[in-house]
Enzyme design. Structure first.
Site, PDB file in Angstrom:
ATOM      1  N   ASN A   1     -21.705   4.451  31.838  1.00  0.00           N
ATOM      2  CA  ASN A   1     -21.042   4.950  33.048  1.00  0.00           C
ATOM      3  C   ASN A   1     -19.630   5.402  32.661  1.00  0.00           C
ATOM      4  OD1 ASN A   1     -19.264   4.879  35.317  1.00  0.00           O
ATOM      5  ND2 ASN A   1     -20.909   3.932  36.488  1.00  0.00           N
TER       6      ASN A   1
ATOM      7  N   HIS B   1     -14.703   5.839  34.606  1.00  0.00           N
ATOM      8  CA  HIS B   1     -13.306   5.469  34.375  1.00  0.00           C
ATOM      9  C   HIS B   1     -12.576   6.390  33.409  1.00  0.00           C
ATOM     10  CE1 HIS B   1     -13.682   2.427  37.222  1.00  0.00           C
ATOM     11  NE2 HIS B   1     -14.650   1.821  36.572  1.00  0.00           N
TER      12      HIS B   1
ATOM     13  N   ARG C   1      -3.162  11.002  36.564  1.00  0.00           N
ATOM     14  CA  ARG C   1      -2.041  11.864  36.226  1.00  0.00           C
ATOM     15  C   ARG C   1      -2.287  13.338  36.561  1.00  0.00           C
ATOM     16  NH1 ARG C   1       1.832  10.543  32.352  1.00  0.00           N
ATOM     17  NH2 ARG C   1       2.561   8.454  32.809  1.00  0.00           N
TER      18      ARG C   1
ATOM     19  N   HIS D   1     -20.785   8.203  39.171  1.00  0.00           N
ATOM     20  CA  HIS D   1     -20.852   7.903  40.607  1.00  0.00           C
ATOM     21  C   HIS D   1     -19.958   8.908  41.327  1.00  0.00           C
ATOM     22  CE1 HIS D   1     -20.382   4.584  43.949  1.00  0.00           C
ATOM     23  NE2 HIS D   1     -20.750   5.769  44.434  1.00  0.00           N
TER      24      HIS D   1
ATOM     25  N   ARG E   1     -18.280   9.564  44.399  1.00  0.00           N
ATOM     26  CA  ARG E   1     -17.923   8.846  45.635  1.00  0.00           C
ATOM     27  C   ARG E   1     -17.489   9.818  46.714  1.00  0.00           C
ATOM     28  NH1 ARG E   1     -16.591   3.575  46.294  1.00  0.00           N
ATOM     29  NH2 ARG E   1     -17.264   2.225  44.625  1.00  0.00           N
TER      30      ARG E   1
ATOM     31  N   ARG F   1     -12.719   9.674  44.075  1.00  0.00           N
ATOM     32  CA  ARG F   1     -11.585   9.034  43.406  1.00  0.00           C
ATOM     33  C   ARG F   1     -11.663   9.123  41.883  1.00  0.00           C
ATOM     34  NH1 ARG F   1     -13.016   2.729  44.488  1.00  0.00           N
ATOM     35  NH2 ARG F   1     -13.050   3.426  46.631  1.00  0.00           N
TER      36      ARG F   1
ATOM     37  N   GLU G   1     -25.179   8.344  40.531  1.00  0.00           N
ATOM     38  CA  GLU G   1     -25.100   7.288  41.552  1.00  0.00           C
ATOM     39  C   GLU G   1     -24.444   7.879  42.786  1.00  0.00           C
ATOM     40  OE1 GLU G   1     -22.699   4.155  40.056  1.00  0.00           O
ATOM     41  OE2 GLU G   1     -24.141   3.545  38.564  1.00  0.00           O
TER      42      GLU G   1
ATOM     43  N   THR H   1     -14.924  -1.306  43.418  1.00  0.00           N
ATOM     44  CA  THR H   1     -16.155  -0.861  42.758  1.00  0.00           C
ATOM     45  C   THR H   1     -17.309  -1.293  43.660  1.00  0.00           C
ATOM     46  OG1 THR H   1     -17.500  -1.043  40.746  1.00  0.00           O
ATOM     47  CG2 THR H   1     -16.233  -2.994  41.367  1.00  0.00           C
ATOM     48  N   THR H   2     -18.511  -0.839  43.367  1.00  0.00           N
ATOM     49  CA  THR H   2     -19.656  -1.192  44.214  1.00  0.00           C
ATOM     50  C   THR H   2     -19.787  -2.718  44.268  1.00  0.00           C
ATOM     51  OG1 THR H   2     -20.644   0.751  43.212  1.00  0.00           O
ATOM     52  CG2 THR H   2     -22.045  -0.552  44.659  1.00  0.00           C
TER      53      THR H   2
ATOM     54  N   GLU I   1     -32.520  -1.081  40.222  1.00  0.00           N
ATOM     55  CA  GLU I   1     -31.460  -1.557  39.334  1.00  0.00           C
ATOM     56  C   GLU I   1     -30.940  -2.855  39.938  1.00  0.00           C
ATOM     57  OE1 GLU I   1     -28.262   1.151  38.353  1.00  0.00           O
ATOM     58  OE2 GLU I   1     -26.999  -0.492  37.677  1.00  0.00           O
TER      59      GLU I   1
ATOM     60  N   HIS J   1     -23.884  -3.733  36.291  1.00  0.00           N
ATOM     61  CA  HIS J   1     -22.645  -4.040  37.003  1.00  0.00           C
ATOM     62  C   HIS J   1     -21.980  -5.281  36.438  1.00  0.00           C
ATOM     63  CE1 HIS J   1     -19.501  -4.013  39.929  1.00  0.00           C
ATOM     64  NE2 HIS J   1     -19.919  -2.819  40.277  1.00  0.00           N
TER      65      HIS J   1
ATOM     66  N   HIS K   1     -17.389  -0.121  32.741  1.00  0.00           N
ATOM     67  CA  HIS K   1     -16.017  -0.600  32.609  1.00  0.00           C
ATOM     68  C   HIS K   1     -15.763  -1.288  31.265  1.00  0.00           C
ATOM     69  CE1 HIS K   1     -12.462  -3.104  33.646  1.00  0.00           C
ATOM     70  NE2 HIS K   1     -12.113  -1.989  34.249  1.00  0.00           N
TER      71      HIS K   1
END
Ligand code: PXP
Length: 244
Positions: free
Chosen positions: A7, A10, A18, A43, A45, A49, A70, A100-101, A153, A193, A216
């Site tokens: 994933n 991030h 920035r 993901h 969203r 974000r 996702e 996060t989810t 999942e 997760h 992450h």
């Protein structure tokens, strides 16, 4: 063999903080694939974000493995999925205020089940296989079968947050029972997760596990394992300049 989907949300989080052009999610996805990842998970969203519509379009053009999108089961996201055609969609719950989810889909309630079933039907109509992100509960696995999902999942957050020892063993037992139920229901099994380098080993006990989604921890690790080289590169630029 367990497939690893990385994933890369991030990478986009750091870029967006920035408003720079870097780090570029497309480059990150390519590096993950070169390292052997079997898929890239993103993901999109509602608040954009991290991953943006532009990222989704570009990654659809560049990802050579599996692109797993996702998303919440909203009409906006369903339209995007039908247009972009990721290799698979994972339906997740989404709250604007969460970091996060936070949990699996509230699949137990008839209203949510109905809307998920309609979403799965639409995605299948667009030729897209669907995974449902659910808590490791037998009833939720059975509900996923009735919704006609292809895959579940299992949310591993409680397992990851539990202290090592009996609390974590209890969470692993929940995951094990849910995994067995998924197999009995003919559902492909994924999990994810909160998994990191110290707790992922437990996943090897899940019977029939086909896929892990990990973000992450891998991106965080990359920041630290890459820091030495990044500092040396900057010093190299400064010293080269001094010598001219
Ligand atoms: N699976 C799902 C459904 C997720 O929503 C996320 C986080 O976006 C992950 C896996 C990856 O979680 P983590 O970043 O904690 O590895």
């Amino acid at each position: 063999m367990i497939r690893l989907h990385v994933n890369i949300d991030h990478i986009a989080t750091i870029r967006n903080q920035r408003g720079t052009r870097y780090p570029e999610p497309v480059v990150a996805a390519g590096l993950c694939e070169l390292a052997g990842a079997h898929g890239i998970t993103i993901h999109l969203r509602e608040d954009r974000r991290h991953i943006t519509d532009r990222d989704v379009d570009l990654l659809r053009q560049t990802v050579q493995t599996t692109l797993n999108l996702e998303m919440a089961a909203t009409s906006e996201m369903l339209a995007i999925a039908a247009r972009v055609k990721p290799d698979m969609v994972t339906l997740v719950p989404e709250k604007r205020e969460e970091k996060t989810t936070e949990g699996g889909l509230a699949i137990g309630t008839p209203q949510v089940r109905r809307s998920l079933k309609a979403a799965v039907k639409k995605l299948h109509g667009a030729g897209i296989p669907v995974s449902l992100f659910i808590d490791p509960e037998l009833a939720d696995v059975r509900a996923a079968e009735t919704i006609e999902a292809d895959q579940v999942e299992l949310h591993t957050g409680d397992y990851c947050n539990a202290l090592p020892g009996p609390p974590r063993d209890r969470e692993l037992a929940r995951l094990l029972a849910a995994a067995e139920e998924a197999d009995a229901c003919g559902l492909i099994l994924a999990a994810g997760h909160g998994l990191d380098y110290t707790n992922v080993q437990g996943m090897l006990h899940l019977p029939g596990l086909k896929e892990l989604n990990i973000g992450h921890a891998i991106i965080s690790r990359a920041v630290l394992t890459g820091l030495d080289e990044a500092v040396r590169e900057m010093l190299g630029l400064l010293w080269d300049f001094e010598e001219e």
